[in-house]
Design a protein around this motif. Structure first.
Motif, PDB file in Angstrom:
ATOM      1  N   UNK A 140      44.436  70.713 -65.597  1.00 32.45           N
ATOM      2  CA  UNK A 140      43.717  70.334 -66.918  1.00 32.45           C
ATOM      3  C   UNK A 140      44.669  69.468 -67.600  1.00 32.45           C
ATOM      4  N   UNK A 141      45.183  68.351 -66.962  1.00 32.28           N
ATOM      5  CA  UNK A 141      45.931  67.221 -67.522  1.00 32.28           C
ATOM      6  C   UNK A 141      44.951  66.136 -66.938  1.00 32.28           C
ATOM      7  N   UNK A 142      45.315  64.685 -67.698  1.00 33.66           N
ATOM      8  CA  UNK A 142      44.577  63.540 -67.120  1.00 33.66           C
ATOM      9  C   UNK A 142      45.669  62.719 -66.074  1.00 33.66           C
ATOM     10  N   UNK A 143      45.139  61.712 -65.517  1.00 38.66           N
ATOM     11  CA  UNK A 143      45.774  61.142 -64.507  1.00 38.66           C
ATOM     12  C   UNK A 143      47.084  60.372 -64.881  1.00 38.66           C
ATOM     13  N   UNK A 144      47.407  60.200 -66.249  1.00 38.95           N
ATOM     14  CA  UNK A 144      48.258  59.531 -66.898  1.00 38.95           C
ATOM     15  C   UNK A 144      49.303  60.450 -67.330  1.00 38.95           C
ATOM     16  N   UNK A 181      52.403  62.512 -68.351  1.00 36.30           N
ATOM     17  CA  UNK A 181      53.633  62.465 -68.141  1.00 36.30           C
ATOM     18  C   UNK A 181      54.176  63.782 -67.194  1.00 36.30           C
ATOM     19  N   UNK A 182      55.422  63.534 -66.665  1.00 36.97           N
ATOM     20  CA  UNK A 182      56.075  64.725 -65.999  1.00 36.97           C
ATOM     21  C   UNK A 182      55.945  66.031 -66.688  1.00 36.97           C
ATOM     22  N   UNK A 183      56.502  65.797 -67.961  1.00 38.51           N
ATOM     23  CA  UNK A 183      56.630  66.816 -68.961  1.00 38.51           C
ATOM     24  C   UNK A 183      55.372  67.498 -69.063  1.00 38.51           C
ATOM     25  N   UNK A 184      54.268  66.601 -69.425  1.00 37.14           N
ATOM     26  CA  UNK A 184      52.937  67.373 -69.534  1.00 37.14           C
ATOM     27  C   UNK A 184      52.433  68.112 -68.517  1.00 37.14           C
ATOM     28  N   UNK A 185      52.875  67.717 -67.260  1.00 30.59           N
ATOM     29  CA  UNK A 185      52.476  68.495 -66.004  1.00 30.59           C
ATOM     30  C   UNK A 185      53.234  69.776 -66.074  1.00 30.59           C
ATOM     31  N   UNK A 186      54.447  69.556 -66.318  1.00 32.11           N
ATOM     32  CA  UNK A 186      55.269  70.842 -66.225  1.00 32.11           C
ATOM     33  C   UNK A 186      54.808  72.028 -67.216  1.00 32.11           C
ATOM     34  N   UNK A 187      54.585  71.323 -68.396  1.00 32.54           N
ATOM     35  CA  UNK A 187      53.942  72.298 -69.490  1.00 32.54           C
ATOM     36  C   UNK A 187      52.622  72.821 -68.951  1.00 32.54           C
ATOM     37  N   UNK A 188      51.791  72.152 -68.538  1.00 34.73           N
ATOM     38  CA  UNK A 188      50.471  72.725 -68.041  1.00 34.73           C
ATOM     39  C   UNK A 188      50.562  73.640 -66.871  1.00 34.73           C
ATOM     40  N   UNK A 189      51.454  73.590 -66.111  1.00 36.75           N
ATOM     41  CA  UNK A 189      51.725  74.279 -64.794  1.00 36.75           C
ATOM     42  C   UNK A 189      52.276  75.636 -65.242  1.00 36.75           C
ATOM     43  N   UNK A 222      52.308  67.432 -57.811  1.00 36.68           N
ATOM     44  CA  UNK A 222      52.261  66.315 -58.769  1.00 36.68           C
ATOM     45  C   UNK A 222      53.680  66.247 -59.493  1.00 36.68           C
ATOM     46  N   UNK A 223      54.434  67.267 -59.312  1.00 40.26           N
ATOM     47  CA  UNK A 223      55.818  67.351 -59.905  1.00 40.26           C
ATOM     48  C   UNK A 223      56.751  66.546 -59.028  1.00 40.26           C
ATOM     49  N   UNK A 224      56.281  65.964 -58.055  1.00 43.64           N
ATOM     50  CA  UNK A 224      57.005  65.074 -57.132  1.00 43.64           C
ATOM     51  C   UNK A 224      56.703  63.864 -57.198  1.00 43.64           C
ATOM     52  N   UNK A 225      57.406  62.828 -57.854  1.00 50.02           N
ATOM     53  CA  UNK A 225      56.906  61.512 -58.137  1.00 50.02           C
ATOM     54  C   UNK A 225      56.549  61.020 -56.674  1.00 50.02           C
ATOM     55  N   UNK A 226      57.146  60.912 -55.484  1.00 51.90           N
ATOM     56  CA  UNK A 226      56.694  60.294 -54.277  1.00 51.90           C
ATOM     57  C   UNK A 226      55.203  60.809 -53.778  1.00 51.90           C
ATOM     58  N   UNK A 227      55.196  62.403 -53.810  1.00 48.33           N
ATOM     59  CA  UNK A 227      54.045  62.896 -53.416  1.00 48.33           C
ATOM     60  C   UNK A 227      52.821  62.567 -54.202  1.00 48.33           C
ATOM     61  N   UNK A 228      53.057  62.451 -55.663  1.00 50.89           N
ATOM     62  CA  UNK A 228      52.344  62.149 -56.733  1.00 50.89           C
ATOM     63  C   UNK A 228      51.715  60.804 -56.408  1.00 50.89           C
ATOM     64  N   UNK A 229      52.522  59.769 -56.227  1.00 45.72           N
ATOM     65  CA  UNK A 229      52.174  58.466 -55.932  1.00 45.72           C
ATOM     66  C   UNK A 229      51.261  58.486 -54.799  1.00 45.72           C
TER      67      UNK A 229
END
Ligand code: ZN
Ligand code: ZN
Length: 378
Positions: free
Chosen positions: A11-15, A17-25, A57-64
């Motif tokens: 439930x986050x958008x494609x932009x 941040x890592x922090x937002x993804x962590x919070x959402x998780x 999504x928490x891994x920059x490489x995998x996310x890219x």
């Protein structure tokens, strides 16, 4: 089945941040955690889905890579390329994410707590009365176990000193040994003997726990025992066992049910068996008597001419079923009591009675009694 979009899952958008993804998780993982949704298959699926999305999504490489290629990034089927993301992975990620920093579980730097040894499981026996088993019961159990050391909070290091990287394994927690045979070259990995897999060594050890990061202590656990359990059934309390070395994850506690012997009843599945003794006159004349049950005393009628060995069934007066509604029955086995000692008067009366015609069984009565016996053998 097509996988849902990982951003949508969290439930986050494609932009984001890592922090937002962590919070959402965190928010979603807590919401769908199996401990909060016992037996809910859908919640468990959501929990796994959320965990897998976060792992990527928490891994920059995998996310890219995921942003460019979507789920196809690692070939057909599973994004993580053959890595089967099951419940225990999801739970472990949640546990490790819950305490301190999140880390990548798919490689790169391996986490210390993942390598750290898990604490051992504990098994305790819990003796219950039939009354408790019949209705279900909540119990508080005191156990002694290894808890995180109060002094060093589980790190094993004294004061503010920090553990340093193990020189033997360079922090990997394992050592590799190359061996050759005629089949080729093998690499064998084993736990590092110096740091016992933690990847770190403590030069300045905590004086209380001597670097273990844990100490003996007592805790009180609450357990809810459902009605209808049997001796040998057990409940598992996840994460309530001994904590691991230096902050390693805790083991589980297994509570194994045992059943106390009851003064009045024997247990037969969910039925209780009660042996009732009645006198000759009660058997011959019939009577109303009270018998104990797990549900209080119950009045029953002894029909005229009842035979020893006859079983009277009290429906629903037994033990509550474990996995379905309703109760077992109470079976009352009737025994006619023969007096061991007779007074002068009683002896005379029995002798008088013995002369009567109806007191001894006739041939047809005998075959009836045989039938009765056979009926209870099955
Ligand atoms: Zn300590
Ligand atoms: Zn080492």
């Amino acid at each position: 089945m097509a996988k849902a979009d990982f951003y949508g899952v969290l439930e986050v958008d494609h932009q984001a941040s890592a922090d937002e993804i962590k919070k959402a998780y965190r928010k979603l993982a807590i919401k769908y955690h199996p401990d909060k949704n016992k037996g809910d298959q859908q919640a468990e699926e959501k929990f796994k889905e959320v965990s897998e999305a976060y792992a990527v999504l928490s891994n920059a490489e995998k996310r890219a890579s995921y942003d460019r290629f979507g789920h196809a990034a690692a070939g057909p089927g599973n994004f993580s390329g053959g890595f089967d993301f099951d419940l225990s992975d999801a739970l472990r990620m949640f546990m490790e994410g819950g305490f301190g920093g999140f880390a990548d579980i798919f490689g790169g730097r391996q986490m210390a707590s993942e390598r750290a040894q898990r604490g051992s499981d504990l098994q305790i026996s819990l003796k219950l009365t039939l009354e408790e088993i019949s209705k279900g019961v909540s119990k508080k159990i005191k156990i002694s176990k290894l808890k995180a050391c109060d002094e060093c909070h589980g790190s094993g290091a004294a004061g503010n000193s920090k553990p340093s990287t193990c020189p033997t394994c360079q922090g990997r927690g394992e050592v590799r040994r190359v061996s050759r045979s005629f089949l080729g070259q093998f690499i064998q990995a084993s736990t590092c003997p110096e740091c016992i897999g933690s990847g770190e060594i403590i030069r300045d050890k905590c004086l209380v726990c001597h670097g273990e990061g844990r100490a003996k202590g007592e805790v009180t656990l609450s357990v809810n025992i459902p009605a209808g359990v049997q001796a040998g059934n057990y409940l598992s309390l996840r994460g309530e066992g001994n904590v691991g070395l230096r902050g390693g994850p805790a083991g589980d506690v297994y509570v194994v049910i045992d059943q106390k012997k009851h003064d009045d009843f024997e247990r037969h599945g969910d039925d209780t068996i009660y042996r009732l003794f009645i006198s000759f006159p009660q058997a011959a004349l019939g009577d109303d008597v009270e018998v104990p049950t797990l549900h209080g005393r119950v009045k029953i009628n002894i029909p005229t001419g009842i035979q020893s060995g006859k079983v009277l069934r009290l429906r629903g007066k037994g033990i509550r079923h474990l996995n379905s509604a309703g109760h077992g029955d109470q079976l009352v086995i009737v025994n006619v009591y023969t007096p061991r000692k007779l007074s002068e008067k009683e002896r005379n009366l029995f002798e008088e009675l013995a002369k009567c015609d109806g007191i001894t069984p006739k041939a047809e009565e005998k075959s009836f009694l045989d039938k009765l016996k056979n009926a209870f053998r099955t």
